[in-house]
Design a protein around this motif. Structure first.
Motif, PDB file in Angstrom:
ATOM      1  N   UNK A  17      60.897  46.657   3.150  1.00  0.00           N
ATOM      2  CA  UNK A  17      60.082  46.952   1.949  1.00  0.00           C
ATOM      3  C   UNK A  17      59.320  48.793   2.412  1.00  0.00           C
ATOM      4  N   UNK A  18      59.534  48.490   3.773  1.00  0.00           N
ATOM      5  CA  UNK A  18      58.315  50.272   3.681  1.00  0.00           C
ATOM      6  C   UNK A  18      59.098  51.346   3.652  1.00  0.00           C
ATOM      7  N   UNK A  19      60.599  51.214   4.144  1.00  0.00           N
ATOM      8  CA  UNK A  19      61.652  51.922   3.821  1.00  0.00           C
ATOM      9  C   UNK A  19      61.951  52.248   2.445  1.00  0.00           C
ATOM     10  N   UNK A  20      61.728  51.044   1.807  1.00  0.00           N
ATOM     11  CA  UNK A  20      62.559  51.728   0.518  1.00  0.00           C
ATOM     12  C   UNK A  20      61.359  51.940  -0.317  1.00  0.00           C
ATOM     13  N   UNK A  21      59.570  51.832   0.192  1.00  0.00           N
ATOM     14  CA  UNK A  21      58.699  52.157  -0.782  1.00  0.00           C
ATOM     15  C   UNK A  21      59.061  53.779  -0.147  1.00  0.00           C
TER      16      UNK A  21
END
Lengths: 288, 530
Positions: free
Chosen positions: A247-251
């Motif tokens: 999710x961090x990567x996507x954020x």
């Protein structure tokens, strides 16, 4: 295919479900072989895990791409939400089976073995020296003497860490809703770091238990329930941390908008679930 | 206009051919078909193992199988029938029919739908491995525990038990994912106007079933995980020396196992309800009360598990609670059955094969229900426990209650699935041979059990010979009658009389407004229900 549809989105044929089943099968076959000391088990296990990791990227990649193309209507979104809720419900019941076992062992089987209750035959004939107590390694003192894990050391600290991580992920969510990129990314990174600290602390706790307390998987029912509950919870923390990392990567890539960010919410729900299980665990395993 | 054009091109694009159509499918009809073909194969596999058991019991003495192999066959027969035949067949019908019935374009999560199917062949391979591993030198002993996998025996079995534990894990994941999908589809994808209380009774039965599965499968997964740890990593959950208790496993297993009975039963009852309404040309009597009785069966079913364990030595208070709770279930079950009978009252009935099965189910399942009340009563059960009476009881409950319902569903819906009518004469022939064979097999087992013949033992006393001979002859009639069934299915798929969209004169519901067979993507225009 790129235009928005009113109708329910039905994805095109996809190879990932079949490959998922294959990879899980290979992983479990590998495990079954390894625990029976058959050397080629490792190959199946490794192949299964690698394949599984690869397909996670591909399958979720497909879903994210579809979402970016605007193929997911409100109905699809709601189906994902409900699906996640019921998945977490099934996970809750998985933990309930262990908590229920802990309750049964403490209140029924150890009591009976101690000679209280109307089923004292095992006590009378086999173990008449045994007094019911908790923690215990059973009347056979399986795994020899041990000391139980103290609640107010690492576990209490870990409770604090997980509770804080529940707050930081809400913080990140707030950042996402107010389009504050810094807060979003910062909140997520903090949450992941807290999750990792939790795992490292628990590993440290396990090492301490094995080396100094002689508290092992083999330490009778206390060791059994202690390790199966904390162990499966730990696995869920690791899974949750991996989910958070994705999710961090996507954020950072800017996938989420203040209005549409189900991926984020699903992970947040999962993280809160892991949090709540730990609270129950801290109370029932460490404190009582 | 543009939207429709895009959608149209998308649909054309999404009709795949060749092996990709099946392996990579996201279509509820294709996945439903795969589920049912899988279930049919498993039905024959499980049936074959049952025939070996009956052949062995044809005469006293040990003829065909060793005691271990005998019990391994018993174990595999149960697991294959429950998890391989009945549940996948019911799930296949759910896949095929629920979207048609509620006016949805497909299941809500089509890829996950395919995933829950493909876990099943994986589980089947694992189960076969568990069966054949002991035949390989150094492969350990056979799984001779029965499907209940009770410790301490299951702790002593060789490595095949580990394969079996992972089989259960795979089956569990499959069921949970399928159930999530069904719940999400039913709650989220109904056509406008299709309120919950307008849903066909089959859809309701599956909604209750899916909830049950989500709650109970994780408990079984947890129980076998503990078994795995006890076997391989030295834990003491089920070991009294370490403070554990083998009975704990029984509680966990039956917390799953008893609701599982209703998981097998309810979808079939949903099918029976729709069939009886159709062939009586009347709406289902007491629709509301049938829905609520299904819900209360599910609810009470979760609270009465320990009636399988009366003889383990629970307190009098506990066994009394479990006895009363168990007998209470007969109220909603009876309500459901009476609703079915009242539906037939003054209906203009015709007796096509599905209706014959439905009536047969009412008669024989009620019989199984009555013996169920007998074994629910504690003093009686202490006599019947682990005898052939129990075998007779649960086969009377599960073969009519689950399997016949699914067979009825096949005859009822196969014109819709294939577009061709099945051969009515052959259908009736199959019904009568299987009914006669079934009763001949299991009715004598009541007497055997009451006379004291224990189950799960390869040999028996000479006094039991006659009834066992009758039972074995019956079992071969019953088993071989399924070749007729197979022939009917193949014949229907290959062609025959064309079926209309509305196959049965008295049938009501959305699924009959579509052509037979429906288009690859049905309900591309969502219907509206007034």
């Amino acid at each position: 295919m790129t235009a928005k549809q009113e109708d329910y989105y039905i994805p095109n044929p996809s190879p990932w479900p079949f490959i998922t089943a294959t990879s899980v099968f290979s992983t479990l076959l590998g495990l079954a072989l390894i625990i029976n000391d058959l050397f080629f088990g490792g190959i199946f296990l490794l192949a299964g895990i690698l394949l599984f990791t690869y397909l996670l990227f591909e399958w979720f990649g497909d879903v994210i791409e579809e979402n970016n193309l605007g193929l997911h209507s409100k109905k699809v979104d709601s189906a994902f939400r409900q699906g996640m809720i019921w998945f977490i419900a099934s996970e809750v019941f998985f933990f309930i089976s262990f908590f229920a076992s802990l309750w049964y062992i403490r209140n029924v089987s150890v009591e009976w073995l101690g000679g209280t209750g109307y089923l004292s035959a095992t006590h009378d004939f086999l173990y008449n020296q045994f007094d019911a107590q908790w923690p215990t390694a059973g009347p056979g003192a399986v795994g020899e003497g041990f000391s139980p894990m103290e609640a107010w050391g690492i576990p209490a600290l870990n409770t604090f860490i997980l509770l804080t991580s529940g707050a930081t992920i809400t913080w990140a969510h707030w950042g996402l809703k107010t389009e504050n990129r810094k807060l979003l990314v910062g909140g997520l990174i903090t949450t992941i770091i807290l999750g990792l600290i939790f795992v490292v602390m628990q590993a440290w706790e396990y090492q301490d238990a094995y080396e100094h307390l002689n508290l092992t998987l083999r330490s009778g029912v206390y060791g059994s329930t202690f390790y199966i509950l904390t162990g499966f919870h730990g696995l869920h923390v690791i899974t949750g941390s991996i989910m958070l990392a994705s999710i961090l990567g996507r954020s950072i890539k800017g996938h989420f908008s203040p209005k549409s960010h189900f991926g984020f919410e699903a992970v947040a729900w999962y993280w809160h679930f892991v949090d709540v299980v730990w609270l129950a665990l801290f109370f029932l395993v460490y404190m009582l | 206009m543009t939207n429709e054009a895009v959608l149209h091109s998308h649909i054309e694009h999404a009709k795949p051919t060749g092996w990709r159509r099946w392996v990579c499918s996201t279509n509820h009809k294709d996945i439903g078909t795969m589920y049912m073909i899988f279930a049919l194969i498993m039905l024959f596999l499980g049936g074959a193992s049952a025939l070996v058991i009956r052949a062995e019991l044809f005469m006293p003495g040990i003829q065909l199988t060793s005691p271990d192999l005998y019990n391994s066959l018993v174990t595999n027969h149960a697991l294959i029938m429950v998890f391989g035949a009945v549940m996948p067949a019911a799930a296949g019908m759910a896949n095929w029919m629920i979207p048609l019935m509620i006016g949805a374009q497909d299941m809500a999560l089509p890829r996950m739908n395919n995933l829950s199917f493909w876990f099943l062949p994986a589980a089947a391979i694992m189960l076969v491995l568990a069966f054949i591993v002991p035949f390989i030198p150094g492969g350990g002993t056979m799984v001779n525990t029965g499907w209940t996998l009770y410790p301490p025996l299951s702790l002593q079995v060789g490595m095949s038990m580990d394969f079996l534990i992972f089989t259960v894990h795979l089956l569990g994941i499959s069921s949970i994912l399928a159930s999530i999908n069904i719940i999400v589809t039913i709650l989220g994808n109904r056509a406008p106007g299709m309120t919950l209380m307008k849903m066909p009774i089959f859809v309701w039965s599956w909604l209750v079933t899916a909830f049950l599965l989500i709650l109970i499968m994780p408990i079984l997964a947890g129980a076998v995980t503990m078994l795995l740890f006890d076997r391989n990593f030295g834990t003491s959950f089920f070991n009294a020396a370490g403070g554990g208790d083998p009975v704990l496993f029984q509680h966990l297993f039956w917390f799953f196992g008893h609701p599982e009975v209703y998981v097998l039963l309810l979808p079939s009852m949903g099918i029976v309800g729709s069939i009886i309404a159709t062939f009586s040309r009347k709406p289902l009597f007491g629709y509301r009360s049938t829905v609520f009785s299904m819900m209360s069966i599910g609810l009470i079913g979760m609270l009465v598990w320990a009636h399988h364990q009366y003889t383990i030595g629970m307190s009098l208070g506990a066994v009394t609670y479990f006895m009363i709770g168990t007998i209470l279930i007969s109220i909603p079950v009876g309500l459901m059955i009476f609703n079915f009978i009242a539906t037939m009252w003054r209906g203009s009935m015709t007796f096509e094969t599905p209706m014959l099965f439905a009536i047969g189910i009412i008669l024989m399942f009620s019989f199984g229900g009555f013996t169920g009340v007998m074994v629910a009563v504690i003093p009686g059960d202490i006599q019947y426990h682990d005898s052939m009476f129990v075998v007779a009881h649960f086969h009377y409950a599960l073969i009519p209650g689950a399997l016949f319902g699914l067979l009825a569903g096949v005859f009822y819906w196969i014109p819709k699935w294939t577009g061709y009518m099945y051969d009515e004469k052959l259908g009736k022939l199959f019904f009568w041979t299987s009914i006669i064979g079934f009763n001949l097999t299991f009715f004598p087992q009541h007497f055997l059990g009451l006379a004291g013949m224990p189950r799960r033992i390869v040999d028996y006393n000479l006094i039991f010979t006659e009834f066992n001979v009758i039972s074995s002859i019956g079992s071969f009639i019953y088993g071989l009658s399924h070749l007729i069934f197979l022939y009917i299915i193949i014949k229907t798929i290959r062609g025959g009389k064309k079926a209309d969209g509305k196959v049965w004169e008295g049938a009501k519901g959305l699924e009959w407004e579509l052509s037979s067979p429906p288009e690859f993507h049905s309900w591309s225009k969502t219907p509206e229900i007034k």
